[in-house]
Design a protein around this motif. Sequence first.
Motif, PDB file in Angstrom:
ATOM      1  N   SER A 136      43.553  33.292  44.087  1.00  0.00           N
ATOM      2  CA  SER A 136      42.599  32.216  43.850  1.00  0.00           C
ATOM      3  C   SER A 136      42.083  31.601  45.128  1.00  0.00           C
ATOM      4  O   SER A 136      42.735  31.658  46.174  1.00  0.00           O
ATOM      5  CB  SER A 136      43.296  31.140  43.006  1.00  0.00           C
ATOM      6  N   THR A 188      37.481  30.169  40.763  1.00  0.00           N
ATOM      7  CA  THR A 188      37.460  31.374  41.584  1.00  0.00           C
ATOM      8  C   THR A 188      36.543  32.424  40.986  1.00  0.00           C
ATOM      9  O   THR A 188      35.772  33.086  41.682  1.00  0.00           O
ATOM     10  CB  THR A 188      38.884  31.943  41.724  1.00  0.00           C
ATOM     11  N   TYR A 189      36.618  32.564  39.662  1.00  0.00           N
ATOM     12  CA  TYR A 189      35.768  33.557  39.005  1.00  0.00           C
ATOM     13  C   TYR A 189      34.295  33.249  39.219  1.00  0.00           C
ATOM     14  O   TYR A 189      33.493  34.118  39.561  1.00  0.00           O
ATOM     15  CB  TYR A 189      36.088  33.620  37.509  1.00  0.00           C
ATOM     16  N   ILE A 223      32.556  35.911  41.433  1.00  0.00           N
ATOM     17  CA  ILE A 223      32.002  36.955  40.566  1.00  0.00           C
ATOM     18  C   ILE A 223      30.868  36.446  39.699  1.00  0.00           C
ATOM     19  O   ILE A 223      29.914  37.165  39.432  1.00  0.00           O
ATOM     20  CB  ILE A 223      33.113  37.539  39.655  1.00  0.00           C
TER      21      ILE A 223
END
Lengths: 85, 218
Positions: A59, B19-20, B24
Motif C-alpha cells: 500500500s 492505493t488502488y 490503477i
Amino acid sequence: MFVADKHQVFVSEKDPLPPLEAYRGPYDVFKRQSEDVINRACAEHALTCTHLRIGAIFSNDQVCYALDIGDAIRCRHSIYVYYSN
Amino acid sequence: MAEVLNVIWVGGTSALARTYVEEIGGRSKYQQFRTRFLMVGHEPPMAVAEDEGTSFGAEHSSPTGLVASHTHLDLTSRESVQTLFDRLPKYSGPTIMVVSVRPPLVEAPTWPRWLGGNDERNNTTTRRSAEGSQSMETTVTAGNLQLVASLEYLVQIAAKSGVLGVLHVSSIAAVDHLRPQVGFKYSLVPAVCFEASGEALWMNQFHWIRYHLHFSIT
C-alpha cells in the motif's frame, strides 16, 4: 488435523470452506459470515459475485501493519505493507 | 466517447482503496470505460493529502478520467443503508459494488465502558461446538453480527438500484488468516483489547508497536 492448521497458500477454490466453528477470531468469523450473506443476497437478486481472498496488500499508506515477511522486506527497501482488509 | 463504469466502493476510505485509485484507478486497461469511483464509508479519509493528487473528499475529475467522491455510510444504521443510493452523486451507466469492509471504515467508533462509553457492540459471545473429540469455540461480537445483517441488506438495496455485480474483498485465505501470517495468538491478547475499540483497530496497534520495536532493536 484441525482445519485451522491447514496451509494458507495455494488453497484451491474448489476446496470447501471450513465450518464456521473452525474460525477462532471474531474478524475471521465476520468475514466468513459476510461471504455467506453476500452469496445469499446475490443469488436472490441474480447478481454476479466474487470473493477476493487476499493474503497481503502493498500500500501507499504511511501506516505500517507489519507481516512477518513484511518486516524482512521493509528493513531492506523501506516500503510499506498494509494488510487487514 | 468512453462509457462510464461506476464503482461504488463500500469501505472506500481504506488504504487499499486509496492505493488502488492512485495506482490503477485511472489507468483502466479497458479503454472503452472511464471509471467513476463512488467511495462510501463512515468518514472521508483524513490521511489522504490533497497534494498527493487524489482526494475522495469532493467529487473531482483528473486527466486520466478518474472521478471520485465520498458519501457517508454508517452500516450500523438501517436508515443510512436504506438511503445510500439516494444520497450518492447522480450517475448512470453500468455499476458494480466493491464491498471492502472492516468495522472502523463503516461504523461510528465505540468507546469501552472503562472510558465511559457504551461498548455493547464489542461484547463477545462464544459459541461452542464439538467436532470429533475437539470442542471448538467461535467468538463473535454483537457489532459484527449487526454488520453482517446490514451487508445483506445493502446488497439487496444495491440490486434494486441497478448494481450489476459485487466484488467482496474477503481476505480470508482459508481460516484464521491472522494467525499463520503474523504469528498472532488470540489467547495472548487481553480481552480488554477486543472490547476496547474493535479487533482490527487493536490488532493494528499491536502490529504498529511490534513494527517500532523491531526497528528499535535492529
